[in-house]
Design a protein around this motif. Structure first.
Motif, PDB file in Angstrom:
ATOM      1  N   ASP A  81       0.827  -1.202   0.000  1.00  0.00           N
ATOM      2  CA  ASP A  81       0.000   0.000   0.000  1.00  0.00           C
ATOM      3  C   ASP A  81       0.864   1.256   0.000  1.00  0.00           C
ATOM      4  OD1 ASP A  81      -2.563   1.376   0.240  1.00  0.00           O
ATOM      5  OD2 ASP A  81      -1.891   1.851   2.285  1.00  0.00           O
ATOM      6  N   GLN A  82       1.904   1.264   0.818  1.00  0.00           N
ATOM      7  CA  GLN A  82       2.811   2.419   0.884  1.00  0.00           C
ATOM      8  C   GLN A  82       3.509   2.641  -0.453  1.00  0.00           C
ATOM      9  OE1 GLN A  82       6.027   1.921   3.616  1.00  0.00           O
ATOM     10  NE2 GLN A  82       7.012   3.822   2.981  1.00  0.00           N
ATOM     11  N   GLN A  83       3.999   1.574  -1.077  1.00  0.00           N
ATOM     12  CA  GLN A  83       4.674   1.714  -2.372  1.00  0.00           C
ATOM     13  C   GLN A  83       3.706   2.195  -3.450  1.00  0.00           C
ATOM     14  OE1 GLN A  83       7.943   1.436  -3.125  1.00  0.00           O
ATOM     15  NE2 GLN A  83       8.290   1.224  -0.939  1.00  0.00           N
ATOM     16  N   ALA A  84       2.480   1.698  -3.431  1.00  0.00           N
ATOM     17  CA  ALA A  84       1.487   2.139  -4.423  1.00  0.00           C
ATOM     18  C   ALA A  84       1.189   3.628  -4.257  1.00  0.00           C
ATOM     19  CB  ALA A  84       0.216   1.315  -4.283  1.00  0.00           C
ATOM     20  N   ARG A  85       1.143   4.098  -3.016  1.00  0.00           N
ATOM     21  CA  ARG A  85       0.882   5.514  -2.777  1.00  0.00           C
ATOM     22  C   ARG A  85       2.079   6.373  -3.199  1.00  0.00           C
ATOM     23  NH1 ARG A  85      -3.153   6.676   1.145  1.00  0.00           N
ATOM     24  NH2 ARG A  85      -4.225   4.805   1.813  1.00  0.00           N
ATOM     25  N   ASP A  86       3.291   5.931  -2.840  1.00  0.00           N
ATOM     26  CA  ASP A  86       4.488   6.730  -3.129  1.00  0.00           C
ATOM     27  C   ASP A  86       4.828   6.735  -4.608  1.00  0.00           C
ATOM     28  OD1 ASP A  86       4.710   7.271  -0.457  1.00  0.00           O
ATOM     29  OD2 ASP A  86       6.279   5.784  -0.071  1.00  0.00           O
ATOM     30  N   GLY A  89       1.107   7.089  -6.850  1.00  0.00           N
ATOM     31  CA  GLY A  89       0.255   8.211  -6.479  1.00  0.00           C
ATOM     32  C   GLY A  89      -1.189   7.803  -6.264  1.00  0.00           C
ATOM     33  N   LEU A  90      -1.434   6.567  -5.878  1.00  0.00           N
ATOM     34  CA  LEU A  90      -2.799   6.094  -5.667  1.00  0.00           C
ATOM     35  C   LEU A  90      -3.348   6.594  -4.335  1.00  0.00           C
ATOM     36  CD1 LEU A  90      -2.514   2.403  -6.893  1.00  0.00           C
ATOM     37  CD2 LEU A  90      -3.381   4.369  -8.132  1.00  0.00           C
ATOM     38  N   VAL A  91      -4.688   6.766  -4.298  1.00  0.00           N
ATOM     39  CA  VAL A  91      -5.383   7.235  -3.104  1.00  0.00           C
ATOM     40  C   VAL A  91      -6.624   6.374  -2.945  1.00  0.00           C
ATOM     41  CG1 VAL A  91      -6.497   9.226  -2.013  1.00  0.00           C
ATOM     42  CG2 VAL A  91      -4.570   9.573  -3.532  1.00  0.00           C
ATOM     43  N   ARG A  92      -6.986   6.082  -1.706  1.00  0.00           N
ATOM     44  CA  ARG A  92      -8.225   5.330  -1.457  1.00  0.00           C
ATOM     45  C   ARG A  92      -9.434   6.216  -1.712  1.00  0.00           C
ATOM     46  NH1 ARG A  92      -6.526   2.941   4.260  1.00  0.00           N
ATOM     47  NH2 ARG A  92      -4.865   1.580   3.556  1.00  0.00           N
ATOM     48  N   VAL A  93     -10.593   5.562  -1.851  1.00  0.00           N
ATOM     49  CA  VAL A  93     -11.824   6.283  -2.149  1.00  0.00           C
ATOM     50  C   VAL A  93     -12.257   7.159  -0.978  1.00  0.00           C
ATOM     51  CG1 VAL A  93     -14.259   5.968  -2.767  1.00  0.00           C
ATOM     52  CG2 VAL A  93     -12.537   4.443  -3.702  1.00  0.00           C
ATOM     53  N   GLU A  95     -10.466   8.794   1.183  1.00  0.00           N
ATOM     54  CA  GLU A  95      -9.433   9.743   1.630  1.00  0.00           C
ATOM     55  C   GLU A  95      -9.535  11.058   0.871  1.00  0.00           C
ATOM     56  OE1 GLU A  95      -5.823   6.779   2.908  1.00  0.00           O
ATOM     57  OE2 GLU A  95      -5.788   7.642   0.929  1.00  0.00           O
ATOM     58  N   PHE A  96      -9.108  12.107   1.552  1.00  0.00           N
ATOM     59  CA  PHE A  96      -9.055  13.419   0.937  1.00  0.00           C
ATOM     60  C   PHE A  96      -7.569  13.777   0.719  1.00  0.00           C
ATOM     61  CE2 PHE A  96     -13.026  13.640   3.386  1.00  0.00           C
ATOM     62  CZ  PHE A  96     -13.903  13.927   2.352  1.00  0.00           C
ATOM     63  N   VAL A  97      -7.279  14.405  -0.411  1.00  0.00           N
ATOM     64  CA  VAL A  97      -5.926  14.804  -0.726  1.00  0.00           C
ATOM     65  C   VAL A  97      -5.827  16.316  -0.696  1.00  0.00           C
ATOM     66  CG1 VAL A  97      -4.087  14.776  -2.445  1.00  0.00           C
ATOM     67  CG2 VAL A  97      -5.573  12.773  -2.160  1.00  0.00           C
ATOM     68  N   LEU A  98      -4.930  16.831   0.127  1.00  0.00           N
ATOM     69  CA  LEU A  98      -4.731  18.278   0.203  1.00  0.00           C
ATOM     70  C   LEU A  98      -3.370  18.596  -0.431  1.00  0.00           C
ATOM     71  CD1 LEU A  98      -5.823  18.886   3.886  1.00  0.00           C
ATOM     72  CD2 LEU A  98      -7.163  19.254   1.818  1.00  0.00           C
ATOM     73  N   ARG A  99      -3.374  19.569  -1.308  1.00  0.00           N
ATOM     74  CA  ARG A  99      -2.119  19.965  -1.963  1.00  0.00           C
ATOM     75  C   ARG A  99      -1.804  21.391  -1.689  1.00  0.00           C
ATOM     76  NH1 ARG A  99      -1.883  16.979  -7.771  1.00  0.00           N
ATOM     77  NH2 ARG A  99      -2.210  14.933  -6.956  1.00  0.00           N
TER      78      ARG A  99
END
Length: 99
Positions: A81-86, A89-93, A95-99
């Motif tokens: 999961d960590q590698q997929a995110r890093d 750039g994947l995100v779960r449904v 979750e909110f992403v703040l940039r």
């Protein structure tokens, strides 16, 4: 008739040559290619390279551990999961992403 016994010039040349040879070999022993200063440089470089080797060995062990944890025989889902995110750039449904 008195004869003065003075040392000849050859004796002074002999001791002068011996002194110059001694100075040359002393200089070569201290600052030459295999002298004391060069040895100190080599020892210092050896210590730096030993630290680099230890750091690289720890990185190799870490990479080997991560590779084993992502292999087919043993799969660590948290690491995946960590590698997929890093990397991807994947995100779960949920979750909110703040940039």
């Amino acid at each position: 008739m008195s004869i003065e016994s003075r040392p000849g010039i050859g004796l002074f040349l002999y001791f002068g040559a011996i002194l110059l040879l001694g100075m040359y070999f002393t200089f070569a022993a201290v600052q030459g290619e295999y002298g004391l200063f060069r040895r100190a440089e080599v020892v210092a470089a050896n210590e730096v390279l030993a630290r680099d080797l230890a750091r690289l060995d720890s990185r190799i062990i870490d990479m080997h551990n991560k590779t084993r944890r992502l292999s087919d025989d043993y799969l660590d889902l948290d690491l995946l999961d960590q590698q997929a995110r890093d990397v991807l750039g994947l995100v779960r449904v949920d979750e909110f992403v703040l940039r």
